[in-house]
Design a protein around this motif. Structure first.
Motif, short mmCIF file in Angstrom:
data_model
loop_
_atom_site.label_atom_id
_atom_site.label_comp_id
_atom_site.label_asym_id
_atom_site.label_seq_id
_atom_site.Cartn_x
_atom_site.Cartn_y
_atom_site.Cartn_z
N VAL A 123 8.44 0.65 4.59
CA VAL A 123 9.66 0.78 3.80
C VAL A 123 9.67 2.14 3.12
CG1 VAL A 123 9.89 -1.69 3.40
CG2 VAL A 123 8.60 -0.30 1.78
N GLY A 124 10.83 2.57 2.69
CA GLY A 124 10.96 3.87 2.03
C GLY A 124 12.04 4.69 2.69
N ASP A 125 12.50 5.71 1.97
CA ASP A 125 13.62 6.51 2.44
C ASP A 125 13.20 7.65 3.36
OD1 ASP A 125 15.22 4.89 0.89
OD2 ASP A 125 15.13 6.22 -0.85
N PHE A 149 0.85 -1.19 0.00
CA PHE A 149 0.00 0.00 0.00
C PHE A 149 0.89 1.24 0.00
CE2 PHE A 149 -2.25 -3.38 2.19
CZ PHE A 149 -3.50 -3.36 1.58
N GLY A 150 0.78 2.04 -1.05
CA GLY A 150 1.50 3.31 -1.05
C GLY A 150 0.95 4.24 0.01
N TRP A 151 1.83 4.99 0.65
CA TRP A 151 1.41 5.88 1.74
C TRP A 151 1.51 7.34 1.33
CZ3 TRP A 151 -1.35 4.70 5.77
CH2 TRP A 151 -1.45 5.57 6.85
N ARG A 210 7.08 6.38 0.76
CA ARG A 210 7.00 5.32 1.76
C ARG A 210 5.80 4.42 1.48
NH1 ARG A 210 6.81 9.20 6.84
NH2 ARG A 210 5.23 10.05 5.43
N SER A 211 5.93 3.14 1.85
CA SER A 211 4.89 2.16 1.60
C SER A 211 4.71 1.26 2.81
CB SER A 211 5.23 1.30 0.37
OG SER A 211 5.36 2.09 -0.80
N VAL A 247 -5.45 2.83 5.65
CA VAL A 247 -5.38 1.47 5.12
C VAL A 247 -6.05 0.56 6.13
CG1 VAL A 247 -3.89 -0.45 4.47
CG2 VAL A 247 -3.27 1.88 3.80
N VAL A 248 -7.08 -0.17 5.67
CA VAL A 248 -7.85 -1.03 6.56
C VAL A 248 -7.80 -2.46 6.00
CG1 VAL A 248 -10.07 -1.46 7.66
CG2 VAL A 248 -9.37 0.89 7.12
#
Length: 344
Positions: free
Chosen positions: A227-229, A199-201, A273-274, A212-213
């Protein structure tokens, strides 16, 4: 509770991405002729592949659409929520409300692009409306839809089967907000029964509220990680509720700043971020799934059997592995032909 599971996942590379199941997004309007230039062609789908139904699925507890109001940015996502139900027939619902205050960005509302694969998925348009102040202009039943397929590499034997449902909306004005609620049922059968998703955030524009549910049977443990920088300090822990043998995990964030991806980023960079979620407990479980896709029952050729016997006679495991690896690297040509969908 789940945080401990997540820490375990952070100790090794995340594998849940390979089980991503469908892509659904809203894209800006395209100029006339762009579809043809990008290799898109219009196709006809089976009658049950796409339909419109204003009734929302009962399992997805959607938020109320926010009322449009003046903001200090050209484009803003007022609400973006993703709902998924982990069941024998997996289902997703996306609810998104985007508001535009700059005439140059009106194309973001003028065309809605929804992506799915009708080979194993069915899409339902639950709501497509323009929110203009206190007025709701409902286009759910009236918006024209074209089904487009991008197959630009048929000459190379690459065929994905993915479809884009393109819906055009008339009379879009500055200050309008677009509300889209769309559902998809079905997942790629090659992925098996275990659930895994991404899921992309973040977004390229500010997001006022992101949710996100995940609804799953209470006896199916899930692991999750971010994850993500970008910074992890403002990423939420999930809230949990249980009802009727199901567990509902909700991740929610507010006032997310726009993320701008710089040009020429290296391939390993992840500016957005995801949230990654998976039922796989470890690498062995993933191997058990993947090995079934590549099982070969044929016997080894005699010349290879002779080599294997020689490796087995070596004194230690490191030597066996080293000799086998060197032989493969020196004698086996690596050739990869990824065929889009199901290329796992």
């Amino acid at each position: 509770m789940l945080r401990g599971q997540a820490r375990g996942l952070r100790d090794w590379a995340w594998f849940g991405l390979i089980a991503a199941t469908f892509i659904l997004g809203i894209g800006p309007v395209q100029a006339q002729g762009t579809a043809q230039a990008e290799g898109l062609r219009e196709v006809t789908l089976a009658a049950d592949a796409f339909h419109r139904a204003p009734n929302m699925p009962g399992w997805a507890q959607l938020s109320e659409a926010p009322t449009p109001r003046p903001t200090g940015v050209a484009t803003q996502v007022l609400l973006s929520e993703s709902h998924v139900r982990v069941a024998p027939k997996r289902a997703w619902v996306l609810h998104r409300v985007t508001q535009v205050h700059d005439v140059r960005d009106l194309g973001r509302l003028g065309q809605v692009m929804l992506h799915f694969n009708p080979a194993y998925q069915r899409m339902t348009l639950h709501r497509l409306a323009i929110l203009r102040g206190g007025e709701v202009i409902d286009h759910t039943e009236t918006a024209g839809v074209r089904f487009l397929q991008r197959e630009t590499q048929l000459e190379s034997g690459v065929y994905s089967g993915a479809i884009t449902a393109s819906l055009l909306l008339p009379d879009i004005r500055v200050g309008d907000a677009l509300q889209v609620v769309v559902g998809v049922e079905g997942s790629n059968p090659i992925l098996g029964e275990r659930y895994s998703d991404l899921f992309g955030w973040d977004d390229a524009v500010p997001v006022e509220r992101r949710r996100v549910v995940i609804v799953t049977p209470a006896d199916r443990p899930l692991r999750w990680t971010w994850v993500g920088d970008g910074s992890k300090s403002d990423l939420p822990e999930p809230t949990e509720s249980r009802e009727g043998g199901e567990r509902r995990l909700t991740f929610e964030g507010r006032q997310l700043a726009a993320v701008m991806a710089e040009p020429q980023l290296p391939i390993h960079a992840q500016p957005f971020r995801s949230l990654q979620v998976s039922e796989y407990p470890d690498w062995q479980a993933l191997t058990d799934w993947a090995s079934g896709l590549f099982r070969v029952d044929a016997e080894l050729p005699p010349e290879v059997q002779t080599l294997v016997e020689g490796w087995r006679s070596l004194p230690d495991e490191d030597a066996k592995v080293s000799e086998a690896l060197q032989w493969v690297q020196s004698n086996i040509r690596y050739y990869s032909m990824a065929l889009g969908e199901s290329s796992h």
